[in-house]
Motif scaffolding. Structure first.
Motif, PDB file in Angstrom:
ATOM      1  N   CYS A 198      11.705   4.922   3.128  1.00 20.96           N
ATOM      2  CA  CYS A 198      10.353   4.380   3.245  1.00 20.96           C
ATOM      3  C   CYS A 198      10.315   2.970   2.659  1.00 20.96           C
ATOM      4  O   CYS A 198      10.921   2.708   1.616  1.00 20.96           O
ATOM      5  CB  CYS A 198       9.347   5.261   2.508  1.00 20.96           C
ATOM      6  N   SER A 199       9.585   2.100   3.332  1.00 16.99           N
ATOM      7  CA  SER A 199       9.470   0.728   2.863  1.00 16.99           C
ATOM      8  C   SER A 199       8.008   0.405   2.561  1.00 16.99           C
ATOM      9  O   SER A 199       7.150   0.496   3.450  1.00 16.99           O
ATOM     10  CB  SER A 199      10.001  -0.243   3.923  1.00 16.99           C
ATOM     11  N   PRO A 200       7.697   0.022   1.313  1.00 15.06           N
ATOM     12  CA  PRO A 200       6.313  -0.356   0.979  1.00 15.06           C
ATOM     13  C   PRO A 200       5.838  -1.576   1.761  1.00 15.06           C
ATOM     14  O   PRO A 200       4.631  -1.820   1.863  1.00 15.06           O
ATOM     15  CB  PRO A 200       6.387  -0.675  -0.520  1.00 15.06           C
ATOM     16  N   ALA A 201       6.778  -2.334   2.321  1.00 20.64           N
ATOM     17  CA  ALA A 201       6.404  -3.548   3.039  1.00 20.64           C
ATOM     18  C   ALA A 201       5.835  -3.252   4.426  1.00 20.64           C
ATOM     19  O   ALA A 201       5.263  -4.136   5.059  1.00 20.64           O
ATOM     20  CB  ALA A 201       7.625  -4.460   3.175  1.00 20.64           C
ATOM     21  N   LYS A 202       6.014  -2.009   4.897  1.00 19.50           N
ATOM     22  CA  LYS A 202       5.506  -1.659   6.219  1.00 19.50           C
ATOM     23  C   LYS A 202       4.061  -1.167   6.100  1.00 19.50           C
ATOM     24  O   LYS A 202       3.813  -0.129   5.488  1.00 19.50           O
ATOM     25  CB  LYS A 202       6.384  -0.587   6.858  1.00 19.50           C
ATOM     26  N   PRO A 203       3.109  -1.879   6.696  1.00 18.01           N
ATOM     27  CA  PRO A 203       1.689  -1.538   6.501  1.00 18.01           C
ATOM     28  C   PRO A 203       1.171  -0.464   7.449  1.00 18.01           C
ATOM     29  O   PRO A 203       0.023  -0.042   7.320  1.00 18.01           O
ATOM     30  CB  PRO A 203       0.990  -2.868   6.773  1.00 18.01           C
TER      31      PRO A 203
ATOM     32  N   CYS B  93       6.579   9.351   4.945  1.00 16.37           N
ATOM     33  CA  CYS B  93       6.268   8.184   4.118  1.00 16.37           C
ATOM     34  C   CYS B  93       4.772   7.988   3.890  1.00 16.37           C
ATOM     35  O   CYS B  93       4.361   6.957   3.355  1.00 16.37           O
ATOM     36  CB  CYS B  93       6.870   6.901   4.693  1.00 16.37           C
TER      37      CYS B  93
ATOM     38  N   ARG C 129       2.557  -5.651  17.545  1.00 16.54           N
ATOM     39  CA  ARG C 129       1.464  -5.825  16.581  1.00 16.54           C
ATOM     40  C   ARG C 129       0.136  -5.342  17.178  1.00 16.54           C
ATOM     41  O   ARG C 129      -0.644  -4.670  16.501  1.00 16.54           O
ATOM     42  CB  ARG C 129       1.363  -7.305  16.194  1.00 16.54           C
TER      43      ARG C 129
END
Length: 655
Positions: free
Chosen positions: A145-150, A158, A414
């Motif tokens: 999991c990446s916190p940078a992915k909103p 995640c 996006r």
């Protein structure tokens, strides 16, 4: 002593086959993205045959020591593993399923050896099984999991940064209390190979529980084609089905080589213990068509996150979050088939309808039209479900076009992700602001913190809350809408007047997308105008005798399935869950406010008494759906209100 060694060898061999070959199972049939794969080759059919044959031959060689009868018994029990297609060892839905089969075989051999007064050193067997516990039954690994992915992941992983697998698709439904399976006298008590996992068949006094088909006919079947109407339109009931498909997707058990089960066909060999059929009583409607059996396949089994194997758990193919999974799917492969990959749009077919599935289907071919494709594989089950899925695909594309116009620098990805986020917000707002207040009383809405704020942000998130959909909610409470289903549906023109076409009958709206295609606007206007029936013990005959029928007499019984599914999933009785939520329980078949079914009318209690031996035996769906609501403006009674309120509370706090 030689006999003892052979039994130990046979038992260890069972575990070896389970441990060695199950670790190679990829799980592609259910798209299990959380399973780890090992870099080992798929075992050949010959290897599996040789291993099993070797064990059987060694036992046969010791004829004098083990006695002919014992050899025959062991040989017969191994027949399932020896003579059927060896791919049984690979094509089981999840590793724990086959471990369970192996454990049952070990238990059986142990009991049989004890009956024959043979001494078996079980300590050695158990040491081996415990060593393989996590190797065989713990397929989960933490996703990255990446916190940078909103944006949300497609499968629900995640969502919780501390426990990223909570609520993810392809994991177990949550249990709210100890499972209530049929009790068994297990030989290997207190070990990995000990657990009760068969559907309940006996009640509190050890008398057999009533046949679900009999309960359906004597308690739930309507004597009329028109039942009392509620204060909500049919769109309310349809929204409940849409929610159910977004939050839950039970995986059915399957036959050998992933072939659909034919549980009532005695000529077809099925995996042991996967069918739990219901007898059709004499004089029943189905008997007129030569039927004696209602087929019932148990739900696919899965291990829980602790990997203890202590309980049989049920696989949920959907994510537990209200995240539009029925629109977008829960895996990337499905999502790729649904996206247009231009302007953030979803694919559509002619007249902005759902895309057409390229998967061959016999039911669709018989109509001369293919089935529709949606995030939810069950979209073609009911015409109204096709309609509501179509509405949301069109709404997604409408919003995507607006975002694209005002944000020309955004690329397709996006725009798609931003649109999906808006759609999910709309789904959640409609559910909490409009749907739940029609189900849950005002005081419970406040108690469970379900009332939305007029402005500002919700600050109640708690990462310690387990947001998973519960087995009870999915199997029992969320199915209250089955009682609110109409028998017929009117077609309404653009001026909201009844059309010239006669009303559509429910039995003709199962798996018939061509009917939607020819009448889509009229159908949706009609469902927005028709009233839902009230939620009570009465269920339309269309569900009791004609579910999914393709010709008269070959349908199924939805209330009976609901009852049997609760037993299959190890859920306790109605009284158990009343007590669990702090409500009074019934000790007698009366409507006494202190000791009876206080939230039921006398006619319903009389019908309970006619089929059940004890109040504790009443099944949770039957008891819950029959409760009086206390207000004509609420859909369900106290038990279902509490179950539903609690589920949506944890979904809100743990999201």
């Amino acid at each position: 002593m030689r006999a003892i060694h052979i039994l130990v060898y046979l038992t260890l061999l069972s575990l070896q086959v389970a441990g060695t070959y199950l670790s190679r199972y990829s799980g592609n049939n259910y798209r299990l993205t959380l399973l780890r794969r090992r870099p080992s080759s798929r075992p050949s059919s010959d290897v599996i045959r040789d291993v099993i044959s070797q064990a059987v031959n060694i036992v046969k060689a010791e004829d004098g020591m083990l006695r002919n009868r014992f050899i025959q018994d062991v040989d017969r029990e191994l027949e399932e593993y020896r003579d059927v297609d060896p791919n049984l060892f690979i094509d089981s839905p999840l590793p724990v399923s086959l471990l369970s089969r192996r454990c049952r075989l070990i238990n059986w051999i142990g009991r049989l050896a004890r009956e024959k007064r043979l001494r078996v050193p079980m300590t050695q067997i158990l040491r081996h099984s415990e060593a393989q516990r996590h190797d065989v039954t713990c397929p989960f690994k933490l996703p990255t999991c990446s916190p940078a992915k909103p944006f949300r992941t497609i499968d629900g992983t995640c969502n919780n940064p501390r426990r990223p697998y909570l609520g993810a698709a392809f994991t177990a439904f949550k249990r709210e209390s100890k499972p209530a399976y049929e009790r068994e006298n297990t030989y290997l008590a207190g070990t990995i190979c000990t657990r009760d996992d068969k559907p309940r068949t006996t009640g509190v006094n050890r008398r057999p529980l009533p046949n679900p088909r009999e309960i359906s006919v004597r308690v739930h079947q309507s004597n009329s084609n028109t039942n009392p109407e509620s204060t909500v339109t049919f769109i309310f009931t349809l929204w409940g089905q849409f929610l159910a498909h977004d939050l839950t997707d039970r995986a059915p058990g399957k036959g050998f080589k992933d072939v659909p089960l034919e549980c009532c066909d005695q000529t077809v060999k099925t995996p042991k213990g996967i069918c739990s059929n219901m007898d059709i009583p004499p004089g029943d409607f189905f008997r007129k068509f030569g039927r004696r059996c209602l087929a019932f396949a148990r739900s696919a089994e899965v291990t829980d996150f602790d990997c203890s194997g202590a309980n049989r758990e049920v696989l949920n193919l959907a994510s537990s979050f209200l995240d539009g999974g029925s629109i977008y799917g829960v895996d990337l492969n499905k999502l790729r088939r649904l996206r247009a990959f231009t302007g953030g749009l979803l694919e559509t077919s002619q007249m902005k309808n759902l895309p057409i599935s390229t998967h061959p289907n016999a039911k669709a071919a018989a109509q001369g039209f293919s089935f529709f494709l949606a995030g939810d594989d069950r979209v073609n089950e009911f015409t109204g479900l096709i309609g509501i899925e179509t509405v949301w695909v069109r709404e997604h594309n409408r919003i995507a076009q607006i975002l694209s116009r005002y944000n020309p620098l955004w690329d397709d990805e996006r725009i798609f992700l931003e649109t999906r986020r808006i759609i999910i917000s709309m789904l959640q707002h409609i559910t909490y602001n409009e749907y739940l207040p029609k189900i849950i009383a005002e005081d419970l809405l406040r108690k469970f913190d379900l009332k939305l704020q007029a402005d500002g942000y919700y600050r109640g998130y708690d990462s310690a809350v387990d947001p998973r959909v519960s087995n009870l909610f999915a199997t029992v409470a969320l199915r209250f809408g089955h009682s609110m289903m109409r028998s017929t549906f009117t077609l309404v023109d653009e001026k909201f007047k009844l059309g010239r076409t006669p009303a559509l009958t429910l039995r003709n709206l199962f798996f018939t997308p061509i009917i939607f295609l020819n009448n889509e606007d009229s159908i949706m206007r009609g469902m927005s105008s028709d009233a839902s029936e009230t939620c009570d013990r009465i269920v339309t005959k269309e569900f009791v005798n004609h579910l999914y029928q393709t010709k008269t007499g070959n349908g199924f019984d939805l209330p009976a399935f609901n009852i049997q599914r609760g037993r299959d999933h190890g859920l306790g009785g109605y009284n158990h869950w009343r007590s669990h939520y702090g409500l009074s329980i019934a000790r007698s078949f009366t409507t006494s406010q202190t000791s009876g079914f206080r939230d039921h009318d006398q006619e319903t209690v009389n019908r309970f008494k006619a089929v059940y031996s004890h109040p504790d035996d009443v099944d949770p769906w039957t008891g819950g759906v029959s409760e009086l609501t206390g207000s004509r403006h609420l859909a369900v009674g106290p038990l279902f209100q509490n179950i539903i309120a609690h589920q949506f509370q944890v979904l809100r706090k743990g999201e």
